[in-house]
Design an enzyme around this catalytic site. Structure first.
Site, mmCIF file in Angstrom:
data_model
loop_
_atom_site.group_PDB
_atom_site.id
_atom_site.type_symbol
_atom_site.label_atom_id
_atom_site.label_comp_id
_atom_site.label_asym_id
_atom_site.label_seq_id
_atom_site.Cartn_x
_atom_site.Cartn_y
_atom_site.Cartn_z
ATOM 1 N N GLN A 100 103.109 161.163 178.755
ATOM 2 C CA GLN A 100 104.314 160.422 179.110
ATOM 3 C C GLN A 100 105.470 160.768 178.188
ATOM 4 O O GLN A 100 106.614 160.871 178.630
ATOM 5 C CB GLN A 100 104.043 158.915 179.062
ATOM 6 C CG GLN A 100 102.970 158.465 180.016
ATOM 7 C CD GLN A 100 103.207 158.954 181.426
ATOM 8 O OE1 GLN A 100 104.186 158.611 182.064
ATOM 9 N NE2 GLN A 100 102.296 159.777 181.939
ATOM 10 N N HIS A 122 120.511 122.248 217.533
ATOM 11 C CA HIS A 122 119.113 122.600 217.274
ATOM 12 C C HIS A 122 118.196 121.576 217.955
ATOM 13 O O HIS A 122 117.233 121.926 218.642
ATOM 14 C CB HIS A 122 118.822 122.597 215.764
ATOM 15 C CG HIS A 122 119.256 123.827 215.040
ATOM 16 N ND1 HIS A 122 120.566 124.168 214.879
ATOM 17 C CD2 HIS A 122 118.525 124.802 214.425
ATOM 18 C CE1 HIS A 122 120.641 125.293 214.184
ATOM 19 N NE2 HIS A 122 119.411 125.703 213.903
ATOM 20 N N GLU A 128 103.606 150.452 183.348
ATOM 21 C CA GLU A 128 103.572 151.295 184.549
ATOM 22 C C GLU A 128 102.180 151.903 184.723
ATOM 23 O O GLU A 128 101.559 151.796 185.773
ATOM 24 C CB GLU A 128 104.624 152.398 184.414
ATOM 25 C CG GLU A 128 104.633 153.388 185.565
ATOM 26 C CD GLU A 128 105.553 154.561 185.322
ATOM 27 O OE1 GLU A 128 105.879 155.268 186.299
ATOM 28 O OE2 GLU A 128 105.953 154.808 184.158
ATOM 29 N N HIS A 129 101.695 152.570 183.674
ATOM 30 C CA HIS A 129 100.357 153.172 183.668
ATOM 31 C C HIS A 129 99.513 152.497 182.595
ATOM 32 O O HIS A 129 99.929 152.415 181.441
ATOM 33 C CB HIS A 129 100.415 154.669 183.343
ATOM 34 C CG HIS A 129 101.334 155.458 184.229
ATOM 35 N ND1 HIS A 129 102.589 155.880 183.814
ATOM 36 C CD2 HIS A 129 101.181 155.909 185.494
ATOM 37 C CE1 HIS A 129 103.165 156.561 184.798
ATOM 38 N NE2 HIS A 129 102.346 156.590 185.825
ATOM 39 N N HIS A 138 107.956 163.501 179.149
ATOM 40 C CA HIS A 138 108.884 163.318 180.269
ATOM 41 C C HIS A 138 110.323 163.355 179.798
ATOM 42 O O HIS A 138 111.139 164.122 180.296
ATOM 43 C CB HIS A 138 108.611 161.985 180.970
ATOM 44 C CG HIS A 138 107.614 162.070 182.070
ATOM 45 N ND1 HIS A 138 107.857 162.756 183.224
ATOM 46 C CD2 HIS A 138 106.367 161.554 182.197
ATOM 47 C CE1 HIS A 138 106.795 162.668 184.020
ATOM 48 N NE2 HIS A 138 105.882 161.939 183.414
ATOM 49 N N ASP A 174 99.124 161.176 188.571
ATOM 50 C CA ASP A 174 100.446 161.728 188.859
ATOM 51 C C ASP A 174 100.408 162.723 190.011
ATOM 52 O O ASP A 174 101.410 162.906 190.702
ATOM 53 C CB ASP A 174 101.000 162.443 187.620
ATOM 54 C CG ASP A 174 101.560 161.469 186.592
ATOM 55 O OD1 ASP A 174 101.812 160.305 186.949
ATOM 56 O OD2 ASP A 174 101.749 161.875 185.434
#
Length: 436
Positions: A265, A426, A333-334, A268, A367
């Protein structure tokens, strides 16, 4: 540059832990005033001028000299040719990944349903796919075929009629891998445009670019800001923050494996976040040693080094139960559960985008090719968000079919409630169906 990158260590039992964790997790918004102003101008021009503005911005930002947007539409034959042109090993890998992603997402398909009440009234839900979806893919020298597969295949499995893919081709460069992935994922239309102008074209439609119902896919700060701005005109998948990994380890996994998982990670970008939680202080030291030894071997060493130095952390806990509690607080996230019995921890995991079970399950396989989607909630949004999936490309319509008896029964209830809200029409509308 020093070959030593010291990862900050937090103690979950320290009095200042919560404050330090908040500081570690803090991340600024995807945009700022200058970016928002630029994007707003681009969106307004494309909305007003259509192809003319789209062409102007594409020629300017991508350094091309097209005379019409139609020239930027990639012929289907070019996609097929790209699939044949890439090396056999790459084609086989793409095909294997596509098959696994398709198979997994087939399990997510939802069916319409109905049930009939005793008086004959029918209630239910009809599930239908969106008609047209836009997919943004980063372009140029960058190659993200996995993004094409992960976004387009669930849409097709859901039954979306048309997937329109936009991918910038600065200086005319475009990756054959990306085009090959588009062919495998059965993308219907590929246009070499990008940036906020591409988002605008998908959201508002132009003479060449069809208006879509939803825009998915990653992009830079201008793309993310544009997606946020057009939300409401179209749906979007999410506003994604930097990539994250959280590894919970009992101390018995090879420290080199864990170090490389953290790197996966950190490489990235500089804002990516890699965190290791363990009850074994000695193991944290072993992973630190592995990081110092292995980090210089990375091609993206400088990016990973900055990410680890500024946003990485080791967190020492008392036991795995506390590790899970901290993980739920972070909502990563992971999440890798690199422990002897990951199944025993699973019921306690409340918040995570994707959970990787056991020592042999690297986040990296998720991934690319495990099957589940790699488009995941970031920045703590796993508390209330889910991975991208087939359900993101489907809509649900309620079905109500009253029998005469049911209309009379429900009409009496509706009348009372409507008059309680002072909504006479109504009430009277319902009362017309009440049996006298």
């Amino acid at each position: 540059m020093s070959t030593v990158t010291t990862i900050k260590t937090l103690d979950a039992n320290a009095p200042d832990f919560n404050a330090r964790l908040d500081e570690l997790l803090a991340w600024e918004s995807v945009s700022d005033g200058a970016v928002a102003a630029t994007v707003a101008a681009i969106l307004a021009e494309v909305k007003a001028e259509g192809d003319a503005a789209l062409l102007r911005y594409t020629n300017r930002f991508d350094r091309v000299s097209a005379t019409a947007v139609a020239e930027l539409v990639v012929p289907a034959a070019r996609l097929a040719a790209a699939l044949q042109a890439i090396p056999a090993a790459q084609r086989e890998a793409l095909e294997a990944a596509a098959a696994r992603i398709r198979s997994y997402h087939e399990h997510q398909k939802q069916a319409s349903w109905q049930y009939t009440e005793a008086d004959g009234t029918v209630l239910g839900q009809q599930v239908t796919a969106m008609q047209r979806v836009g997919l943004y893919v980063p372009g140029g020298k960058a190659s993200y075929p996995s993004s094409v597969l992960m976004n387009a295949i669930p849409a097709k499995v859901a039954g979306v009629d048309e997937v329109v893919m936009v991918v910038p081709a600065p200086d005319g460069e475009i990756s054959d891998l990306v085009l090959a992935a588009a062919a495998l994922a059965e993308v219907d239309m590929v246009i070499t445009i990008g940036g906020a102008q591409a988002v605008a074209a998908l959201a508002y439609g132009t003479a060449t670019v069809p208006k879509v119902d939803k825009i998915v896919g990653p992009g830079n700060i201008y793309v993310a800001t544009a997606k946020r701005s057009v939300f409401g005109t179209v749906a979007i998948d999410m506003i994604a923050g930097p990539s994250e990994i959280l590894v919970v380890c009992d101390g018995a996994t090879d420290p080199d494996w864990i170090a490389m998982d953290l790197f996966s990670q950190a490489e990235h970008d500089e804002q990516a976040q890699s965190i290791l939680i363990s009850p074994d202080a000695g193991f944290l030291g072993q992973v630190q040693a592995s990081i110092n030894r292995l980090l210089p071997t990375l091609a993206r060493e400088s990016i990973a080094r900055q990410s680890l130095s500024e946003r990485g952390a080791f967190i020492l806990v008392s036991d795995l139960a506390q590790a899970v509690a901290v993980s739920n607080r972070i909502a990563p996230e992971h999440l890798e559960l690199s422990v002897a019995d990951p199944q025993s921890l699973l019921p306690a995991i409340r918040h995570a985008g994707a959970i990787f079970m056991g020592r042999h399950t690297a986040e990296a396989v998720g991934d690319y090719c495990a099957g589940p989607n790699h488009v995941l909630p970031t920045s703590g949004t796993a508390r209330f968000s889910s991975p991208l999936g087939v359900y993101d490309f489907q809509k649900r319509s309620s079905i109500i079919h009253c029998s005469p008896e049911g209309a009379s029964t429900l009409g009496k209830v509706a009348s009372v409630l409507a008059r309680g809200e002072s909504l006479e029409a109504h009430a009277r509308s319902a009362e017309y169906r009440v049996r006298k």
